[in-house]
Write a protein that holds these residues in place. Structure first.
Motif, PDB file in Angstrom:
ATOM      1  N   LEU A  16      61.338  71.654 -24.819  1.00 22.80           N
ATOM      2  CA  LEU A  16      61.343  72.242 -23.479  1.00 22.80           C
ATOM      3  C   LEU A  16      62.613  71.867 -22.720  1.00 22.80           C
ATOM      4  O   LEU A  16      63.205  72.696 -22.016  1.00 22.80           O
ATOM      5  N   SER A  21      64.286  76.554 -20.063  1.00 27.62           N
ATOM      6  CA  SER A  21      63.624  75.933 -18.918  1.00 27.62           C
ATOM      7  C   SER A  21      64.159  74.542 -18.630  1.00 27.62           C
ATOM      8  O   SER A  21      63.790  73.945 -17.617  1.00 27.62           O
ATOM      9  N   LEU A 270      58.556  77.924 -24.719  1.00 31.05           N
ATOM     10  CA  LEU A 270      57.637  77.814 -23.592  1.00 31.05           C
ATOM     11  C   LEU A 270      58.227  78.417 -22.320  1.00 31.05           C
ATOM     12  O   LEU A 270      59.430  78.314 -22.061  1.00 31.05           O
ATOM     13  N   ASP A 271      57.360  79.007 -21.542  1.00 36.17           N
ATOM     14  CA  ASP A 271      57.726  79.496 -20.212  1.00 36.17           C
ATOM     15  C   ASP A 271      56.804  78.812 -19.209  1.00 36.17           C
ATOM     16  O   ASP A 271      55.687  79.262 -18.968  1.00 36.17           O
ATOM     17  N   PRO A 272      57.256  77.683 -18.633  1.00 35.41           N
ATOM     18  CA  PRO A 272      56.353  76.910 -17.764  1.00 35.41           C
ATOM     19  C   PRO A 272      55.951  77.627 -16.488  1.00 35.41           C
ATOM     20  O   PRO A 272      54.995  77.216 -15.829  1.00 35.41           O
ATOM     21  N   ILE A 274      54.009  80.021 -15.297  1.00 40.76           N
ATOM     22  CA  ILE A 274      52.910  80.937 -15.648  1.00 40.76           C
ATOM     23  C   ILE A 274      52.050  81.270 -14.436  1.00 40.76           C
ATOM     24  O   ILE A 274      51.085  82.021 -14.557  1.00 40.76           O
ATOM     25  N   GLN A 350      54.323  84.740 -24.519  1.00 43.54           N
ATOM     26  CA  GLN A 350      54.858  83.477 -24.026  1.00 43.54           C
ATOM     27  C   GLN A 350      53.873  82.782 -23.095  1.00 43.54           C
ATOM     28  O   GLN A 350      53.749  81.554 -23.108  1.00 43.54           O
ATOM     29  N   GLU A 351      53.171  83.551 -22.295  1.00 38.21           N
ATOM     30  CA  GLU A 351      52.149  82.960 -21.422  1.00 38.21           C
ATOM     31  C   GLU A 351      51.018  82.341 -22.245  1.00 38.21           C
ATOM     32  O   GLU A 351      50.538  81.252 -21.939  1.00 38.21           O
ATOM     33  N   THR A 354      52.167  79.058 -23.653  1.00 38.38           N
ATOM     34  CA  THR A 354      52.180  78.009 -22.635  1.00 38.38           C
ATOM     35  C   THR A 354      50.769  77.542 -22.306  1.00 38.38           C
ATOM     36  O   THR A 354      50.521  76.338 -22.146  1.00 38.38           O
ATOM     37  N   LEU A 358      49.671  73.746 -23.005  1.00 43.53           N
ATOM     38  CA  LEU A 358      49.211  72.924 -21.886  1.00 43.53           C
ATOM     39  C   LEU A 358      47.777  72.445 -22.119  1.00 43.53           C
ATOM     40  O   LEU A 358      47.448  71.282 -21.830  1.00 43.53           O
TER      41      LEU A 358
END
Length: 396
Positions: A16, A21, A270-272, A274, A350-351, A354, A358
């Motif tokens: 990450l 990001s 990852l796309d934090p 969200i 991607q969502e 994540t 998580l």
């Protein structure tokens, strides 16, 4: 710290930081250019899982283990599937053509199973050892179920396949083609391993060739390489002609390295950001795992043991941190979501990655922080546990 390292979470955090990001050292387009290499890595993992599906091993599995995995799969489909379809419908409301059904199936696949690491949770005694064996074996078998469910979700979303002048649903044709591919490459791979003998460098060449070919054909079929390689490994494991034990030990030596690599890749992808919807979805899945998974494991194991075993035989601990360990997410979940993003690099995929990452991280941390000490056994109970045959645990 050992649990975080073994789960790949520190490597994911490192990815990450390296990704867009973080410090943007590795960009997503650059990573996607390595797609063929990463798909071969997916095939490597799938083949490792498939090689465990030997006929004699599956026949030796106790009914307790089969029931445990069956109950877990049913719970994942009903409870986690119901929650996922509600959460995704709410999170993706207003989006046109949002893949709610496919996303739900992917989240069901991620919910199946649990982490197989038991050293950080296991107590002392024969009963704890028996439970640890069931946790490890159940997690391994559940990984196979998770990959199959994940493949169903991907193939359900694919376009129809033209065959014989007619368009066929991908969910009908793609599995049949993967099965034919698995039989062909399984037989060919077994024959080439016979030619390679005990020479490690030749075995490696055969293995890479089989993995690359299977992953390439699966990519052309828009089917997860994990699934096609899983079938190929299962075919190779059940063909006679060469002993695969030494070969399995050889390829399993790369397991940790592959886990670290794909954890870093997951971190980069990852796309934090969200939003609240994605965060609520992750927290809801965490709550379901922390509450439902330990209850499911305790109930499935204890009821089955009580039905089939006489008193004092095959006893499992009434309280153990290993039950709470079922809340931890299976490592294969992150790998499956990385495969999804690589094949379909969309905002929705991607969502989902994540949310799953998580969920897994929070379940790992909360399980580590949770303390569930087993009650101290009295002298007669300790003697009874010590007298229980160890062969049963080994067979499990």
């Amino acid at each position: 710290m050992a649990a975080l390292i073994s789960g790949g979470w520190l490597a994911m955090i490192g990815g990450l930081l390296l990704g867009p990001s973080g410090f943007d050292v590795v960009t997503r387009p650059t990573l996607l250019q390595t797609f063929p290499l990463l798909e071969a890595g997916m095939g490597w993992i799938g083949l490792m899982v498939g090689l465990q599906l030997r006929r004699e091993v599956l026949k030796a599995l106790p009914n307790t283990l089969r029931k445990l995995v069956g109950v877990d799969t049913l719970m994942s489909a009903v409870v986690f599937g119901g929650a996922a379809i509600g959460l995704l419908s709410w999170c993706w409301r207003g989006r046109s053509n949002a893949p709610v059904v496919e996303g739900t199936i992917v989240l069901i696949a991620a919910a199946v199973g649990w982490a197989m690491e038991t050293r950080s949770l296991r107590g002392e005694g024969a009963a704890e050892e028996r439970l640890a064996v069931l946790v490890r074996a159940g997690g391994s078998l559940a990984s196979v179920v998770a990959i199959v469910v994940f493949a169903i979700g991907i193939m359900h979303a694919n376009h129809p396949i033209a065959l014989g002048g007619r368009a066929w649903p991908a969910l009908v044709i793609a599995p049949a083609m993967c099965a034919a591919l698995a039989v062909f490459m399984g037989v060919a791979g077994r024959y080439m391993l016979t030619l390679a003998g005990k020479q490690t460098e030749y075995q490696l060449a055969v293995f890479i060739g089989v993995v690359a070919f299977v992953a390439g054909i699966a990519t052309e079929l828009e089917t997860p390489s994990l699934f096609a390689a899983l079938l190929t490994g299962a075919v190779m494991a059940n063909l006679k002609g060469v002993d695969l034990r030494r070969f399995e030990r050889f390829i399993l030596g790369a397991e940790h390295a592959l886990a670290v690599i794909f954890a870093i890749v997951a971190g980069v992808l990852l796309d934090p950001v969200i939003g609240w919807g994605g965060l609520i979805a992750a927290l809801s899945l965490v709550a379901l795992r922390l509450i439902g998974k330990p209850m499911m494991m305790r109930g499935a194991l204890r009821s089955q043991r009580a039905r089939h075993d006489p008193p004092g035989k095959g006893e499992l601990p009434a309280r153990s941190r290993l039950y709470a360990g079922a809340a931890r997410q299976s490592p294969i979940a992150t790998v499956m979501l990385v495969s999804l993003v690589l094949a379909h690099p969309t905002e929705a995929s991607q969502e989902l990655l994540t949310i799953v990452a998580l969920t897994g991280l929070l379940c790992e941390v909360l399980t580590i922080a949770r303390r569930t000490p087993a009650p101290k056994a009295t002298a007669p109970e300790t003697a009874a546990n010590a007298a229980a045959p160890e062969q049963e645990g080994a067979a499990s």
